[in-house]
Scaffold this active site. Structure first.
Site, PDB file in Angstrom:
ATOM      1  N   ASP A  28      18.535  15.324  13.101  1.00  0.00           N
ATOM      2  CA  ASP A  28      18.253  16.158  11.947  1.00  0.00           C
ATOM      3  C   ASP A  28      19.447  17.019  11.553  1.00  0.00           C
ATOM      4  O   ASP A  28      19.428  17.669  10.511  1.00  0.00           O
ATOM      5  CB  ASP A  28      17.044  17.070  12.223  1.00  0.00           C
ATOM      6  CG  ASP A  28      15.732  16.326  12.084  1.00  0.00           C
ATOM      7  OD1 ASP A  28      15.698  15.384  11.272  1.00  0.00           O
ATOM      8  OD2 ASP A  28      14.768  16.670  12.777  1.00  0.00           O
ATOM      9  N   ASN A  49      30.681  54.696 -12.378  1.00  0.00           N
ATOM     10  CA  ASN A  49      32.002  54.423 -12.924  1.00  0.00           C
ATOM     11  C   ASN A  49      32.051  54.650 -14.433  1.00  0.00           C
ATOM     12  O   ASN A  49      33.038  55.164 -14.950  1.00  0.00           O
ATOM     13  CB  ASN A  49      32.409  52.974 -12.622  1.00  0.00           C
ATOM     14  CG  ASN A  49      32.974  52.850 -11.225  1.00  0.00           C
ATOM     15  OD1 ASN A  49      33.221  53.860 -10.565  1.00  0.00           O
ATOM     16  ND2 ASN A  49      33.166  51.640 -10.778  1.00  0.00           N
ATOM     17  N   ASP A  72       7.968  20.579   8.073  1.00  0.00           N
ATOM     18  CA  ASP A  72       7.312  19.530   8.836  1.00  0.00           C
ATOM     19  C   ASP A  72       5.901  20.006   9.199  1.00  0.00           C
ATOM     20  O   ASP A  72       5.488  21.095   8.815  1.00  0.00           O
ATOM     21  CB  ASP A  72       8.124  19.083  10.042  1.00  0.00           C
ATOM     22  CG  ASP A  72       8.270  20.188  11.066  1.00  0.00           C
ATOM     23  OD1 ASP A  72       7.812  21.314  10.803  1.00  0.00           O
ATOM     24  OD2 ASP A  72       8.846  19.923  12.121  1.00  0.00           O
ATOM     25  N   ASP A 112      28.464  59.374  -4.199  1.00  0.00           N
ATOM     26  CA  ASP A 112      28.195  57.947  -4.328  1.00  0.00           C
ATOM     27  C   ASP A 112      27.785  57.291  -3.021  1.00  0.00           C
ATOM     28  O   ASP A 112      26.952  56.404  -3.005  1.00  0.00           O
ATOM     29  CB  ASP A 112      29.432  57.240  -4.876  1.00  0.00           C
ATOM     30  CG  ASP A 112      29.075  56.440  -6.111  1.00  0.00           C
ATOM     31  OD1 ASP A 112      28.001  56.719  -6.677  1.00  0.00           O
ATOM     32  OD2 ASP A 112      29.837  55.550  -6.484  1.00  0.00           O
ATOM     33  N   GLU A 159      36.012  50.541  -3.535  1.00  0.00           N
ATOM     34  CA  GLU A 159      36.433  50.327  -2.149  1.00  0.00           C
ATOM     35  C   GLU A 159      35.249  50.115  -1.211  1.00  0.00           C
ATOM     36  O   GLU A 159      35.296  49.342  -0.282  1.00  0.00           O
ATOM     37  CB  GLU A 159      37.212  51.536  -1.602  1.00  0.00           C
ATOM     38  CG  GLU A 159      38.183  52.201  -2.518  1.00  0.00           C
ATOM     39  CD  GLU A 159      37.508  53.240  -3.390  1.00  0.00           C
ATOM     40  OE1 GLU A 159      36.270  53.332  -3.350  1.00  0.00           O
ATOM     41  OE2 GLU A 159      38.211  53.948  -4.122  1.00  0.00           O
ATOM     42  N   ALA A 201      38.994  56.065  -9.699  1.00  0.00           N
ATOM     43  CA  ALA A 201      37.584  56.121 -10.068  1.00  0.00           C
ATOM     44  C   ALA A 201      36.967  54.737 -10.087  1.00  0.00           C
ATOM     45  O   ALA A 201      35.823  54.545  -9.719  1.00  0.00           O
ATOM     46  CB  ALA A 201      37.424  56.769 -11.429  1.00  0.00           C
TER      47      ALA A 201
HETATM   48  P1  ADP Z   1       5.839  15.786  12.746  1.00  0.00           P
HETATM   49  O1  ADP Z   1       6.364  15.859  11.378  1.00  0.00           O
HETATM   50  O2  ADP Z   1       4.345  15.795  12.763  1.00  0.00           O
HETATM   51  O3  ADP Z   1       6.423  16.783  13.667  1.00  0.00           O
HETATM   52  P2  ADP Z   1       7.390  13.871  14.252  1.00  0.00           P
HETATM   53  O4  ADP Z   1       8.523  13.398  13.419  1.00  0.00           O
HETATM   54  O5  ADP Z   1       7.658  14.857  15.306  1.00  0.00           O
HETATM   55  O6  ADP Z   1       6.196  14.338  13.274  1.00  0.00           O
HETATM   56  O7  ADP Z   1       6.716  12.602  14.950  1.00  0.00           O
HETATM   57  C1  ADP Z   1       6.514  11.435  14.240  1.00  0.00           C
HETATM   58  C2  ADP Z   1       5.668  10.491  15.021  1.00  0.00           C
HETATM   59  O8  ADP Z   1       6.346  10.113  16.201  1.00  0.00           O
HETATM   60  C3  ADP Z   1       4.361  11.075  15.487  1.00  0.00           C
HETATM   61  O9  ADP Z   1       3.340  10.850  14.571  1.00  0.00           O
HETATM   62  C4  ADP Z   1       4.064  10.318  16.760  1.00  0.00           C
HETATM   63  O10 ADP Z   1       3.379   9.141  16.439  1.00  0.00           O
HETATM   64  C5  ADP Z   1       5.428   9.976  17.266  1.00  0.00           C
HETATM   65  N1  ADP Z   1       5.813  10.867  18.350  1.00  0.00           N
HETATM   66  C6  ADP Z   1       6.054  12.182  18.274  1.00  0.00           C
HETATM   67  N2  ADP Z   1       6.391  12.693  19.457  1.00  0.00           N
HETATM   68  C7  ADP Z   1       6.394  11.659  20.316  1.00  0.00           C
HETATM   69  C8  ADP Z   1       6.679  11.524  21.719  1.00  0.00           C
HETATM   70  N3  ADP Z   1       7.049  12.563  22.473  1.00  0.00           N
HETATM   71  N4  ADP Z   1       6.586  10.302  22.263  1.00  0.00           N
HETATM   72  C9  ADP Z   1       6.219   9.246  21.513  1.00  0.00           C
HETATM   73  N5  ADP Z   1       5.945   9.312  20.229  1.00  0.00           N
HETATM   74  C10 ADP Z   1       6.016  10.488  19.614  1.00  0.00           C
HETATM   75 MG    MG Z   2       7.855  17.108  15.115  1.00  0.00          MG
END
Ligand code: ADP
Ligand code: MG
Length: 850
Positions: free
Chosen positions: A583, A645, A296, A679, A254, A250
């Site tokens: 990241d 139960n 972001d 059940d 399971e 009982a």
């Molecule tokens: P967000 O948080 O807005 O996505 P990012 O971290 O992607 O910002 O970008 C940060 C900064 O890097 C932007 O504000 C821009 O100035 C610069 N940036 C983003 N993409 C490019 C790219 N492809 N080439 C050059 N500079 C970039």
């Molecule tokens: Mg970005």
């Protein structure tokens, strides 16, 4: 050197011949093997032993009944596991997997599964290498091969090297020729070797296993205790043995694990239908307890449909009007020639382009870079910079700039704070202009150039630090990226749901603040942090937790990681978005790493738990809503299951406490019938409960599955009420039939009384199923028919009940008979009694909470 690539005709032909570029399905373990597994795990083995002992003790009915229970449970668990696995596989198929290839002389986006041998693929930092390839050109390439070799440092690669499908290009750019796809790749060879490997258990399954183990040991201990008591009071050992087995069977839960897995899978599926793709089922549960979202800006809160609206150069400011990516437009202001030169330089350092596709102008690649292409065309620049750069230093969020060497020029574009310090002749006027443009919510890009003297070979091997300096600033480009229209509403919803928010962006503080203000993310008083001078953890937490909607700007991936860790140290469950190669650590550290399905890198997606197929902030909130709903569902059927139960155990307790004087209200076979007859189906239906309207109007809770609230509800409210009605129904029939204490009751009477007890438990559980649908409101507020599955389950339950009482052979086997009217009436009281107790308890708790 680049290759022309295949024609689409050739590609189609090759694809026809070689088949899609997917890893061959793992050699699937046969259904029978899996079912066998369900029948031979620990609990099943325990029950098999019990069955064997029952036969040895000459109790064949009991033996057969236990076998039926094991089989039904096993098959049921198997079906649930299969459904969960199918759901998970379907979800994997939805993960984005686009590849840039050169076909018919043009760059196109195709799905990775459509690649064929000899395809020319274009790879950039962050891409998953889609098949085994040979690099034709390679600039500063490094590949993370840890998934193949276990080696965690990226391996540098140059033209002529091989790179394997499934590894990641973490730095550089390359063009490559495919030389093996699908089953022919090295990864396929390796995964064929390892497909038997079992993935490590996840925290949720560990917690579940713990619960199951605790409950099971409890069951065994109680069973042993009853065995002893019954021997002491002088009951024949065979009967006491029967009781002991009854108690154990009982109580052993399971069916719990497969039911949980299935409801997670169903939750994941519901999320997928709202564009939220979880990469492991566990994440469904974690999402439910998320308390903090770090999001972001670009693409998530904004539309990522960029439009360059202003160019600032030393000759003045030019403003541009135009729609979308259509190159038609008009420019107004001083210094248009310089503006055009700036745009072309920025374009030279870009890879994204605007393209006419089916009569519509679209972004190919990064939308911001496409916007720069459009800008160059609007300014009348010949937008044809097709000379491939001889060297590129790719964008990544920690550099925040990108540059390329074309001929004798280095072109660089990026965030002003990342570019201006590398220029030789900037003045205060430029800094003021950046601030001005940013505070209007524009994303500002600085563009610079450097003439590289001397033979170009000399620049091929110099480190980027040597090259990206002493540049001449050409101008600033201001890009407009409107917020998503519904994001303000979603932010309000998230606040009601008790979720804390922060915008974590690589962008300029003024730009970020302007957007945050516009969408109502940043509360008053405003608070804007900068990544470069983040305060110590204490102050950081003070800022993030005491204020609503803090903006953290100019953050690097390492700082994201720091924010996540700090929040977690305060017990927050953190969802963190990320898109770049670097990241990965922050995404893995966060409880829920969130990557984008449309933008962002494959590396980020690989590290994430949740992928937003539409890149939309609202999707995170939707996923949290569904996660909460799923968690409540698991809670629901756990409550339901454990209440049962209590009702099943009470007769044994009463019997033991009376020293065997008061007869047993339920026999072992009846308990088994309850377990599999009543059940299973309602528990399943409860697991499929759709999200309630109010899941997002409550604050998040971090709960254990077996928390105090559940214990109180099961063991102090629902369980006792059900048990009370059960024992009353039993006693009324028993005493009404003339039983007096001390004598064994007449068998017919005992069977009728037992039938009343059985009916009471079934009806009590029926009401309980409805009561469990919500932890806060009584079932009538939800509408009786709003969970169709449950309605069917209840009908099935009633049919089983009728059969168990009124089909004579079945009733006789269970040891019961149809109860007299009085017994039936009392048993029927179980429904209002359970509902009333549940209502009173919810009301009491609700008042307490207020
Ligand atoms: P967000 O948080 O807005 O996505 P990012 O971290 O992607 O910002 O970008 C940060 C900064 O890097 C932007 O504000 C821009 O100035 C610069 N940036 C983003 N993409 C490019 C790219 N492809 N080439 C050059 N500079 C970039
Ligand atoms: Mg970005």
């Amino acid at each position: 050197m680049t290759t022309a690539g295949l024609t689409s005709g050739q590609a189609a032909e090759l694809l026809e011949k070689a088949g899609p570029n997917v890893l061959p399905a793992e050699k699937s373990i046969s259904q029978w093997r899996k079912l066998w597994g369900e029948l031979t795990h620990f609990f099943a083995l325990m029950l098999w032993c019990a069955a064997a002992l029952a036969f040895l003790a000459d109790l064949p009915q009991l033996g057969v009944a236990i076998i039926v229970v094991v089989l039904v449970n096993g098959i049921f668990a198997h079906i649930q596991q299969e459904r969960a696995q199918h759901a998970a596989a379907r979800l994997r198929g939805l993960l984005p997997a686009d590849v840039m290839v050169r076909r018919d002389g043009r760059v196109r986006k195709v799905h990775a599964s459509e690649l064929v041998v000899n395809d020319a693929v274009l790879l950039t930092a962050g891409d998953r290498i889609p098949a085994d390839v040979i690099l034709v050109t390679a600039q500063a390439c490094a590949v993370d091969e840890s998934m193949l070799t276990g080696e965690s440092d990226p391996v540098p690669k140059t033209a002529g090297d091989s790179a394997w499908g499934g590894t990641f290009l973490v730095n550089g750019d390359a063009e490559a020729t495919v030389n093996a796809t699908g089953g022919g790749t090295r990864l396929a060879g390796i995964s064929a070797l390892t497909s038997g490997a079992v993935p490590p258990p996840t925290p949720l399954s560990l917690e579940l296993r713990r619960i199951v183990r605790v409950v099971a040991s409890l069951a065994l201990a109680i069973a042993a205790l009853f065995f002893l008591v019954s021997l002491l009071v002088g009951i024949e050992w065979r009967n006491s043995f029967l009781f002991a087995i009854g108690v154990a069977v009982a109580l052993v839960p399971e069916g719990l694990l497969p039911t949980v897995t299935l409801s997670l899978a169903m939750g994941a599926q519901r999320m997928a239908s709202r564009n939220a793709l979880v990469r492991n089922l566990e994440a469904v549960e974690t999402l439910g307890s998320t308390t903090f979202i770090c999001t972001d800006k670009t693409g998530t809160l904004t539309q990522n449909r960029m439009n360059a609206v202003e160019v600032f150069t030393s000759s003045g400011s030019v403003s541009i009007v135009g729609e979308g990516y259509n190159p038609e437009g008009a420019a107004q202001g001083d210094g248009q020639e310089k503006a055009a030169e700036t745009a072309l330089a920025a374009l030279a350092a870009s890879q994204g382009r605007a393209e006419l596709h089916d009569g519509q102008w679209r972004a190919l690649g990064d939308p911001m870079e496409a916007a720069i292409d459009v800008l160059a065309r609007r300014l009348g620049g010949a937008a044809e910079i097709r000379t491939a750069p001889s060297r590129r230093f790719a964008f990544d969020p920690s550099r925040r700039r990108e540059s390329a060497i074309v001929g004798h020029d280095l072109f660089c574009k990026g965030a002003p704070e990342a570019v201006l310090p590398l220029c030789s002749d900037t003045d205060g006027q430029v800094a003021g202009q950046v601030q001005l443009m940013a505070s209007r919510g524009l994303r500002v890009i600085a563009v610079a150039r450097r003439r590289l003297d001397g033979p170009s070979e000399a620049w091929e091997s110099r480190p980027p630090g040597d090259i990206e300096r002493g540049m001449e600033l050409l101008g600033l480009i201001g890009l407009h990226d409107p917020p998503r229209p519904d994001v303000a509403d979603v932010i309000r919803t998230a606040r009601t749901a008790g979720l804390k928010l922060a915008m974590i962006t690589g962008d300029h503080p003024a730009t970020a603040a302007a957007i945050a203000r516009e969408i109502g993310l940043m509360g008053a008083p405003e608070f804007i942090l900068e990544g470069s001078d983040l305060p110590d953890d204490e102050q950081l937490l003070g800022a993030l937790l005491d204020r609503d909607g803090v903006v953290v700007s100019r953050v690097s991936p390492e700082q994201k990681l720091r924010v996540a860790k700090a929040l977690q140290s305060r017990g927050h469950v953190v969802a963190m978005t990320g898109d770049g190669v670097n990241d990965g650590p922050a995404l893995r550290e966060a409880d829920i790493g969130v990557a984008m399905g449309l933008s962002g890198t494959d590396v980020a997606r690989e590290a994430a738990d949740l992928v937003l197929l539409d890149d939309h902030f609202a999707t995170i909130v939707a996923a949290i809503e569904q996660g909460r709903a799923t968690y409540s569902n698991i809670h629901r059927f756990l409550t339901y299951h454990l209440t049962d139960n209590v009702a099943e155990l009470t007769p044994f307790v009463v019997w033991a406490l009376s020293g065997g004087q008061f007869p047993l209200a339920l026999g072992v076979l009846q308990i088994l019938a309850l377990d599999i007859g009543t059940d299973l189906l309602p528990a399943l239906a409860l697991g499929a409960e759709p999200p309630g309207k109010r899941v997002l109007s409550r604050p998040p809770e971090r709960r254990h599955l077996m928390d105090r609230q559940l214990m109180v509800r099961v063991f102090c409210v629902l369980g006792p009420v059900e048990a009370l009605v059960e024992m009353s129904a039993f006693s009324v029939v028993l005493f009404g039939g003339g039983w007096t204490r001390g004598e064994p009751p007449e068998p017919g009477l005992l069977m009728a009384a037992s039938g009343a007890a059985f009916t009471a438990v079934v009806l009590g559980q029926l009401a309980n199923a409805y009561a469990c649908r919500s932890a806060t409101v009584p079932p009538w507020r939800l509408g009786w028919g709003s969970n169709k599955l449950l309605a069917w389950a209840v009908l099935a339950e009633l049919a089983v009940l009728a059969a168990c009482l009124y089909v004579p052979p079945l009733a006789a086997l269970l040891g019961q008979a149809p109860p007299p009217m009085a017994g039936l009436l009392l048993a029927a009281l179980a429904v209002p009694a359970v509902l009333a107790a549940d209502w009173a308890y919810k009301g009491f708790r609700g008042r307490g909470a207020r």
